[in-house]
Structures are given as structure tokens and as C-alpha cells.
Design an enzyme around this catalytic site. Sequence first.
Site, PDB file in Angstrom:
ATOM      1  N   GLU A  15      -6.289  -4.510   8.988  1.00 37.77           N
ATOM      2  CA  GLU A  15      -5.333  -3.844   9.553  1.00 37.77           C
ATOM      3  C   GLU A  15      -4.732  -3.522  10.528  1.00 37.77           C
ATOM      4  O   GLU A  15      -5.307  -3.753  11.971  1.00 37.77           O
ATOM      5  CB  GLU A  15      -5.801  -2.324   9.417  1.00 37.77           C
ATOM      6  CG  GLU A  15      -6.686  -2.002   7.634  1.00 37.77           C
ATOM      7  CD  GLU A  15      -6.620  -0.640   6.970  1.00 37.77           C
ATOM      8  OE1 GLU A  15      -5.591   0.332   6.326  1.00 37.77           O
ATOM      9  OE2 GLU A  15      -7.738  -0.479   8.120  1.00 37.77           O
ATOM     10  N   GLU A  71      -7.931   2.427  -3.090  1.00 38.90           N
ATOM     11  CA  GLU A  71      -8.854   1.765  -1.478  1.00 38.90           C
ATOM     12  C   GLU A  71      -9.720   3.415  -1.350  1.00 38.90           C
ATOM     13  O   GLU A  71      -9.102   4.709  -1.179  1.00 38.90           O
ATOM     14  CB  GLU A  71      -7.913   1.827  -0.345  1.00 38.90           C
ATOM     15  CG  GLU A  71      -7.244   0.564  -0.352  1.00 38.90           C
ATOM     16  CD  GLU A  71      -5.947   0.550   0.484  1.00 38.90           C
ATOM     17  OE1 GLU A  71      -5.765   1.123   1.841  1.00 38.90           O
ATOM     18  OE2 GLU A  71      -5.742  -0.426   0.936  1.00 38.90           O
ATOM     19  N   ASN A  73      -4.895   4.670  -2.086  1.00 32.68           N
ATOM     20  CA  ASN A  73      -5.599   5.663  -0.998  1.00 32.68           C
ATOM     21  C   ASN A  73      -6.824   6.988  -1.863  1.00 32.68           C
ATOM     22  O   ASN A  73      -5.801   7.254  -2.663  1.00 32.68           O
ATOM     23  CB  ASN A  73      -5.862   6.193  -0.356  1.00 32.68           C
ATOM     24  CG  ASN A  73      -4.822   4.758   1.295  1.00 32.68           C
ATOM     25  OD1 ASN A  73      -5.874   3.806   1.289  1.00 32.68           O
ATOM     26  ND2 ASN A  73      -3.749   5.291   0.917  1.00 32.68           N
ATOM     27  N   ASP A  92     -12.239   0.810   2.593  1.00 35.01           N
ATOM     28  CA  ASP A  92     -10.939   0.608   3.960  1.00 35.01           C
ATOM     29  C   ASP A  92     -11.984   1.418   5.158  1.00 35.01           C
ATOM     30  O   ASP A  92     -12.735   1.862   4.899  1.00 35.01           O
ATOM     31  CB  ASP A  92     -10.184   2.063   3.177  1.00 35.01           C
ATOM     32  CG  ASP A  92      -8.422   1.912   4.311  1.00 35.01           C
ATOM     33  OD1 ASP A  92      -8.680   1.097   5.560  1.00 35.01           O
ATOM     34  OD2 ASP A  92      -8.515   2.755   4.291  1.00 35.01           O
ATOM     35  N   GLU A 103       0.826  -1.058  -0.089  1.00 29.70           N
ATOM     36  CA  GLU A 103      -0.100  -0.137   0.169  1.00 29.70           C
ATOM     37  C   GLU A 103       1.329   0.969  -0.294  1.00 29.70           C
ATOM     38  O   GLU A 103       1.720   1.288   0.716  1.00 29.70           O
ATOM     39  CB  GLU A 103      -0.851   0.238   1.171  1.00 29.70           C
ATOM     40  CG  GLU A 103      -1.740   1.194   0.870  1.00 29.70           C
ATOM     41  CD  GLU A 103      -2.981   1.184   2.643  1.00 29.70           C
ATOM     42  OE1 GLU A 103      -3.421   2.127   2.774  1.00 29.70           O
ATOM     43  OE2 GLU A 103      -2.287   0.690   3.122  1.00 29.70           O
TER      44      GLU A 103
END
Length: 770
Positions: free
Chosen positions: A729, A642, A610, A672, A555
Site C-alpha cells: 500500500e 479487509e 473494509n 489490512d 478498493e
Amino acid sequence: MSYLIDHVAARHDSTIVLMALVICIVAALSIFTQLQRAFECVIGRRRFWLASAAITAGAGVWSTHFISMIAYRSADRLQFDQSLTALSALIAAGAFALAFALLRRSGGIVVASLCGAIATGGIVGMHLTGMAAIRHPAVVATDIRPVAVAASLGWLALSAAFALFVRGRGSRRIYLPAAGMVLTTIFLHFVAMSAAVIDHGHGTARGGNDTAWLLYWVVGASFLLVAGTAAASVLDRFLTDLRGLADATSEGLLITGDDRILEANERACALLGVSRGEVIWTSVACWFETADAAGLSPGESLRTRITGSTIEDQLVELTARTIEYRGRAATVIALRDLTETGRAERAIAHLASHDTLTGLANRAACDGALAAAVRSGVPFGMMAIDLDRFRAVNDLFGHGAGDAILIRVARILEQAIGAQDMVARIGGDEFVVLQRQIGSLDDTRRLAAHVAASLAAEMDSARDPTAIGCSLGVVTFPRDGTDPETLRHNASVALTRAKEDGRGRASFFDAVMDRDARERQSLEHDLRHAICRDQLRLVYQPLVATATGDVVGYEALLRWTHPARGAVSPALFIPVAEEAGTIGAIGEWVLRQACREAALWPSQLSLAVNVSPVQLRLPSLPELVRAVLDDNGFDPARLELEITETALLRDRETSLAILREIRALGVRIAMDDFGTGYSSLSNLRHFPFDKIKIDRSFVSAMHEDEAALSIVRAVAGLGKGLKLPVVAEGVETEQQRRMVQAEGCLLAQGYLFGRPGAVLPARRIAKQRA
């Protein structure tokens, strides 16, 4: 044709024939001049001019015929029966009246041909009747065949003349049809005369002076008739057009001499409210309130009111100039109605200082009042007011409801303030209250509390779904600023703090607010230049399989290293970028940079980026993703965007439509921070997400909080039921890894597997951990 010319030359007196030709030409010109007037004038005089043209046509044709008959050389003096002679004139006039009436109703080619046939028939009928009026001793016989041919040719010529008149423009509309009329009349007469056989008896003619007397009578009468109708046409046109020109002007006109009104047009009479007869020969001064109106000099202008006017705000402007009228010097006064102009000027002045929707003072008026209050030096308070939930209510119930709310708020504020205070609307849902002449800060506190309480009492959300709240930022002079710009800035800072503290409250400015606001502005300014100054960079956090520890992707995370501030937390600068509008450029840079670097990784590794809620509302986002993938040759199946649940709160349908376009490219979409937003299950139902990520707050607390563990278990079960991979996460310990694995989370992220940094070759994190 040569025979016809020989016949005219040999059997007719050329002087009298020439006289007949002149009569015919003058008559033809007069006919079409009057016809043109009939076609142009108003309905009330149209029949008069059609009748006059028909009489002129009948008289002209009749005169041409009988003068030519008198010019005929005969052994005996021709004598005429008076009744048949008069009848012949009536036949011609009647035929032309019918033809002109039809031509006026419709001007097509077919109608023009029909009118030509009627007029030609009238000329032929007039000629044959006139020939029959010849009395003994002459015996008249006529060969009808040449007359029929001549009538056909005359019909064509007259039809063409009428068509040219209807379709023509300018002088050609008169001269060309007149020429056709003359040719038809002359040609028909002399063809008919050449086809006639006059057999004279043996007796001698009596009354030898009859023809001479008839000649003088016919010529004189014809000239008087034709000239009179032509002069009347010209005079009527001249006078009517002059009167029409004077009445057509939008200004009133008064012609004066020796302080008396000699003439007035319709507009002047309408402005004065009287008829023309009532104003002629009256004094100029008696019609206007300003005494100087009577002595207005040429070139001067004067604004005044009309005496006795029933219109409250009527205003006229008088302008004078010298002209010659009826052979002497006179003054023409032009009256221009300025009533609507005055109203428009007042309306414009009002609009320049007032809001059109609420009627409150606008930004310009507020700025002027604030500057005047500062110049006075007297302490005063100022409140910046912003409506809470207004945009949501406006979007939900429509702009009409939003306008109604703004009007309600304006009335509430007007009733809440004092008589000497001022309220203004300076923007969409932004208001300002200027509290003049305060004794202390407590006066402003009391007014702010009263304003908030009044709005709260009127806007009750329990009984009114359109009810809104308000936040207030309050400053006072000279405590919080000594100039308008500083006061406006500090009021805005206080208003921002009121919103940040929970809305629906009043916040008074202080030094801490100013320091925080300036710090935020400085951060926003530096952030705008962070990309071009190469201060941004990307770090990558691994995404691993919980069972094997294999890295399956990374990520991309954004970092900002400021030259003076050092490392700035994303939690601090990302909200600033979203509010300042720079998130679009930053988000594009992140996407391009991440795809460029990930293109060098092994093909089995995925890349997660993101996307800000602000980016998700940009219609150009799908096209940007496509362009980035094409530019870097990056496989869409390796890219994963995300989004958080909050990104779908505003304009959900538009956001989902944009996500569907992106997913159609082959890019995967992950939700997310699942469980921290709103309507999570509804979002999963409306859009087929490719992955769910459980927020770190639940993972970090699940080993000691049964509720957190239950949430993790529920989300994992939901993912299993929907056949979606679930990512845990914030995994930081081996215990947490085992727990999320046991609950069914196939993937995990966290410090246990490595902190965000430069990408290392794919390897088994579990082995490295051992």
C-alpha cells in the site's frame, strides 16, 4: 322378593318395624358422619372417632335387629339370653372397628371390598348370635342358603357404600353410603328371619313383659347413643373448626371487654410471647408500650411495640372492631406483626439510595446530594472516576473477580475522602466523589491526587494481575457550572479527555474541552443523518499488478461531504461512528452500494470493502453479506473483505468464527495494515487469510530506511512461504513500485496508479503512465 315383603307384613308389627328402620337410618347417617370426621381430623383424635363410629355401627345394627325381633309376631313371647345378646353387639362393633381401621389406612377398591366383607360378616355374625340368644320355648332353625345369598348381596352393597364414601365429595359422601348401609342391614335381617323356622313348645311363656321392657330399653338406649355421638361429632366439628379458623389466621386476635382480654388465639399468644392462660383476664394496656392501645376505638389503627419484647425492632399494628361475644358487646383487636414489613421498608429505602454491591450511595442519592450542594451555594468539587482496564480484567478473570475489584475500589475511595465528603457508584465501573465545602481549586487538586495515589498504591499490577487504574474528570462549583446538569456534563467531558490523554490521570475541565466535546457531539449528530441526507459516497482506488500495471480490482473508500463542513476526513468520522454505534448502518450501506456498482464492472475486476472491528463482532454480519450478494447477483469470488489486526484483539474466537462463516460463502478475507497490530503471525496461523496488505508506513520509508525495507522483504517472504499474495500500500513513486516488485509484492496500491475516484474502464496503468 314378594315372599319377603309378605313375610314382613304378615309376621311383624309394622309400627315397631318402622321404629327399627328409623333407628337404622339415624345410625347410618351418624356412622358416616363420624367416619368423615375421622378421615379429616388430626392423628390425636382419629382413633377416638374410628372407635365411636364402630360403636355407633354395632349399636345401630344390633338395635335394628333386636327391635325387629321384638316386632316379630309369635305365639309366645320371645325371650333372650343376656350374655349372647351382649356378645352379638360386641361382634358387630368389633367387625365394624376392623373394617373402618382398614378403610382409613387405604381407600382403594380392593380394600373397600375387603372392608365390606368384614362388615357384612359382622352383621351376619351378630344376627346368628342374636338368633341363638332366643331362649326356650322357641326352637330356632335357619336355612343357610338364602342367608348366604343375602350376605353376598349385602357384601356388594356395603363394598359400594365404602367405595362411595372414600371417593365421594360433599353430602353424597354421607347419604349414598348411609343408604347402602341401611339396605344391607334391613335386607340381611329380614332375609335371615324369613329363612328361620321357629318351633314353639307347649308351655306357656313366662315373663310376658320382658319384650316390652326390652323394647323400651333398646329404643331408648339406641336413640341416646346414636344421637349423642352425632351431636358430639357436630359439636366437635363446630368448636374445632372455629378454633382452627381463629388459629389459622396470620393475625393475632384478642377479644376484649371492660379493658380485659376474654379470649386470644395462638398467633396473638405467640406475638406476646406467653401462653393463653397467662393472657386471659389481663389488662390490654399492660401488653403494649403505647397507652392508647387500651382505648382503641372501632375502626382505628395504631402502630406500637409490645412491652418487654426481646426483638429490638419489633412493631405491631392494632386494629379494633366491635363484635357480639357471649351474648354481649365486645371488642376484637387484630394484631398484625409489622416487624418484617418494617425491615423490608427500611431495606427498600436503603436500596433506593444505595448500590447493592458496594454499599455506596447510588446514582439517585448522588443526584440528590449534588442538587442539595448546588442549592446551598457553597463551593464544592466533584470528580467523575472511571476504572481503567476493568472490562478486560472482568472478561479475563470472571464477574466474581470484577465484583471484588469494585468492592475494593469502593473501600479505597471511602478511606481517601473526608468525613463530610460523599462517594457514590453510579454505573458499572463509574464512581463519583462529591467534595463538600472547598476553600479553593487547590483543595480539589489535592483530593484528586490523593485518590489517584491511594488507588495506585493498592492496585499494583506488578504483584496483582487483577489490578486496575483509574481516570478522573474534575469540576468545581461554581467555576465549571452552576447547575447539576452542567456539572455532570463537564465532569464527563474532563473524564473523556483524561482517557484520551493516556488514562491513569486526573483532568480538570476547561473551555477548550467543552468546545471540543460540543464539536464531537455535533459531528456525531450530523453523522447519524448522513445516509438519509445522501451525504455519503464511495470512491475507488485501483489495485494493480506490479509486473504489468494491469488493474485487477478496486478498493471501495468512504467519503463524507458535509453541507457546512465540506469534506470530512474518514480518520475523523469513522472513530466517531464506531463510538456512537452508527458504524453498523454505515457499513451496511457501503457494502450494498459497492456491490451494486461493482456488479456493472467487467467480471475480472475484484471489489475490496473494509470492515470495521465493531462490525466484525456482530453475529449478523455473515447473513448480511449473503443477503447483499443475493440481492445484487454479485459473484462471491469477486468480493474481498479487509480487516485490520486490531479487529481480532477483542473476543478473538468470536471474530474468527464470523470470518469462517463469511469465507464459507466464497468471499475472500484480506488482512489490512499488516505489521502494525499485535500477534500478526498468530493470526495468520489461526485463520487462512487470502491476502496480506503491507501498511503504507513501511512502503513509504523503505527507500531510505533499512529497517522498513527489511520488514517489507520479510512480509513478502512470509507471503511467498504461505502462498499468499502480498499487496504493497501507499506506492507513490516508480522507485517504490520497482522496489516492492523486486521484493516479491505481486500487487500494489497508491497514488502512482491513480487517486481514489470514479471507476474507469480497466486498462494498463503502465501505458497510461508512459
